[in-house]
Design a protein around this motif. Sequence first.
Motif, short mmCIF file in Angstrom:
data_model
loop_
_atom_site.label_atom_id
_atom_site.label_comp_id
_atom_site.label_asym_id
_atom_site.label_seq_id
_atom_site.Cartn_x
_atom_site.Cartn_y
_atom_site.Cartn_z
N SER A 117 0.87 -1.18 0.00
CA SER A 117 0.00 0.00 0.00
C SER A 117 0.90 1.23 0.00
O SER A 117 2.13 1.12 0.07
CB SER A 117 -0.82 0.07 1.28
OG SER A 117 -1.80 -0.91 1.32
N ALA A 118 0.27 2.39 0.01
CA ALA A 118 1.01 3.64 0.16
C ALA A 118 1.23 3.91 1.65
O ALA A 118 0.44 3.44 2.48
CB ALA A 118 0.21 4.77 -0.45
N LYS A 126 -2.43 10.22 5.54
CA LYS A 126 -1.98 9.13 4.65
C LYS A 126 -1.47 9.72 3.34
O LYS A 126 -2.08 10.71 2.84
CB LYS A 126 -3.16 8.24 4.28
CG LYS A 126 -3.71 7.37 5.36
CD LYS A 126 -4.93 6.67 4.76
CE LYS A 126 -5.34 5.50 5.61
NZ LYS A 126 -6.25 4.60 4.92
N THR A 132 -1.97 8.62 0.40
CA THR A 132 -3.07 8.64 -0.59
C THR A 132 -3.93 9.89 -0.40
O THR A 132 -4.37 10.50 -1.38
CB THR A 132 -3.94 7.36 -0.45
OG1 THR A 132 -3.08 6.24 -0.52
CG2 THR A 132 -4.99 7.27 -1.54
N GLU A 159 1.21 4.07 -3.99
CA GLU A 159 1.59 2.65 -4.02
C GLU A 159 2.77 2.45 -4.97
O GLU A 159 3.71 1.71 -4.68
CB GLU A 159 0.41 1.80 -4.51
CG GLU A 159 -0.57 1.32 -3.46
CD GLU A 159 -1.42 2.40 -2.81
OE1 GLU A 159 -1.43 3.55 -3.31
OE2 GLU A 159 -2.07 2.12 -1.78
N PHE A 217 -3.63 -1.51 -5.35
CA PHE A 217 -4.62 -0.44 -5.52
C PHE A 217 -4.94 -0.02 -6.96
O PHE A 217 -5.92 0.64 -7.19
CB PHE A 217 -4.15 0.78 -4.72
CG PHE A 217 -5.13 1.89 -4.50
CD1 PHE A 217 -6.48 1.66 -4.28
CD2 PHE A 217 -4.70 3.21 -4.47
CE1 PHE A 217 -7.36 2.70 -4.04
CE2 PHE A 217 -5.56 4.26 -4.23
CZ PHE A 217 -6.90 4.01 -4.03
N ARG A 226 -11.22 2.70 -2.28
CA ARG A 226 -10.25 2.91 -1.20
C ARG A 226 -10.00 1.59 -0.45
O ARG A 226 -10.91 0.78 -0.29
CB ARG A 226 -10.76 3.97 -0.20
CG ARG A 226 -10.79 5.39 -0.70
CD ARG A 226 -9.45 5.95 -1.13
NE ARG A 226 -8.41 5.98 -0.12
CZ ARG A 226 -8.15 7.01 0.67
NH1 ARG A 226 -8.88 8.10 0.59
NH2 ARG A 226 -7.14 6.97 1.53
N GLY A 227 -8.78 1.43 -0.01
CA GLY A 227 -8.41 0.18 0.67
C GLY A 227 -8.14 -0.94 -0.32
O GLY A 227 -8.02 -2.11 0.04
N GLY A 228 -8.04 -0.57 -1.61
CA GLY A 228 -8.02 -1.59 -2.67
C GLY A 228 -6.74 -2.39 -2.82
O GLY A 228 -6.69 -3.30 -3.66
N SER A 229 -5.70 -2.11 -2.04
CA SER A 229 -4.51 -2.96 -2.15
C SER A 229 -4.83 -4.38 -1.71
O SER A 229 -4.20 -5.35 -2.17
CB SER A 229 -3.36 -2.41 -1.30
OG SER A 229 -3.03 -1.13 -1.75
N ASP A 230 -5.78 -4.53 -0.80
CA ASP A 230 -6.25 -5.86 -0.41
C ASP A 230 -6.74 -6.63 -1.63
O ASP A 230 -6.56 -7.84 -1.74
CB ASP A 230 -7.45 -5.76 0.55
CG ASP A 230 -7.03 -5.43 1.97
OD1 ASP A 230 -5.84 -5.58 2.30
OD2 ASP A 230 -7.90 -5.02 2.76
N1 ASP Z 1 -3.68 3.61 -0.36
C1 ASP Z 1 -5.03 3.28 -0.69
C2 ASP Z 1 -5.97 3.86 0.36
O1 ASP Z 1 -5.54 4.54 1.27
C3 ASP Z 1 -5.24 1.82 -0.90
C4 ASP Z 1 -4.85 0.93 0.25
O2 ASP Z 1 -4.20 1.37 1.20
O3 ASP Z 1 -5.23 -0.25 0.24
O4 ASP Z 1 -7.16 3.65 0.26
#
Ligand code: ASP
Length: 452
Positions: free
Chosen positions: A40-41, A51, A53, A123, A185, A199-203
């Motif tokens: 992730s970032a 963050k 992002t 990322e 991501f 958002r959160g898409g690195s998962d």
């Molecule tokens: N950096 C992106 C976010 O903050 C994706 C991630 O962290 O999964 O949403």
Amino acid sequence: MIFYMKVCKFGGTSLADADQIKKVCDVVLADPSRRIVVVSAPGKRSDSDIKVTDLLIDLANACLGGNDGRPELDAVVSRFDDITAGLGIPEELPALRADLEKLLTLSRAHSGMFMDALKAAGEDTTAKLVAAYLRKTGNDAKYINPGQAGMRLTDDFGNARLLEESYKSLSALAGKDYLTIFPGFFGTTQKGDIATFPRGGSDITGSILTAAVNAKVYENFTDVDYVYRVNPKIAENPDPILEITYREMRELSSAGFAVYQEEALLPVYKRGIPVNVRNVNNPSCMGTRIVLERDCAGAPIAGIANDGDFCCMYISKYLMNHEYGFGRHVLQIIEENGISYDHTPTGIDDMSVVFKQAQLTDEAKSSITKRLFTELNVEKVDFAYDLSMITVAGEGMSRSVGIAARAASAIARAGINIEMITQGSSEVSMAFAVKGSDDREAVRSLYAEFFG
Ligand code: ASP
């Protein structure tokens, strides 16, 4: 000799500064089967931090608002400056800075496309510098660009989805003799533009790569030892979950468990590959495993989640159940007003539709009400606001008698009125609506009932 491989993903807090990144690299190197690393970032270093992002989103908004974006870009570069200095690789900064500077020259004609190109840079830069640090410390590691590797996404900027064709190209990432460092991501559209997942898409990226290379396990590193049965901010020292099924996790994630990006489990679920949620700061802890099936004996319930800000629209009409297409028509009216719903419990002569209340504008509310009266001749329409939905999830529910009764009595014991109950036909979960101000107490009472 490595018999199987693992894909591991590290979240933003695990990569927030140079010390954290060193820990991440130690974890990766400690197990030779960890071959693909998704990053992730950098996230927050403290509660008041921002963050990367979010800094990039500020940068994009500044540019789209007609500003030169210079101060916002400097804030992003300064985070990477600190990290490269802390990792002892300051020589990497000029190239990373040059890539970030290029973002300011991109076309702003399509705001969503511009926003995504900037969001992805967090990322992308992190993957480049993690690979550089690993090489500097004597390891064979390579940054892989998602677009070039074939991570092909739809052009729904900010909410892109994977195109199935990607799996074939991404499968070529398996079996490399170097460590693959892959930014999470984002990917590219068929036209070659950068697009991001929600958002959160690195998962999601980690899950896709796990499926593509048919890895043995998807390790998802965060900063907690386990997923807990209930939010530790609500109940004191809750039990950890050692094993949970995908279906249970899916129910709990959609109901407020903030562990997982909701769509992330689908690629690994389809192939039955287990997910292991682990703590980068405590790598000897085995964490929580998400699996296809678990032994539910003695543990019918996996966890309890709560989520607020719901509205319940209540409709009643005498002999409603005799009318063909009544429910479909109600849902069509909801849909045409731009609302997606979560639950639709029904009675013989009444029906409720539960949805996130932020979707209900004044305009939508009056249009829905008017149409229900004129097109369906309903007798009553009421809206209840500020409800919380409490979800109790567990695969063992369908095989144990009396779970619903125990749950309802636990809420009653806390002196809380249940506004609505709903249970899916799969019997993996049941949900209770209570007043928002009562939800923490209700969760504590349910926790005490099932795990206390
Ligand atoms: N950096 C992106 C976010 O903050 C994706 C991630 O962290 O999964 O949403």
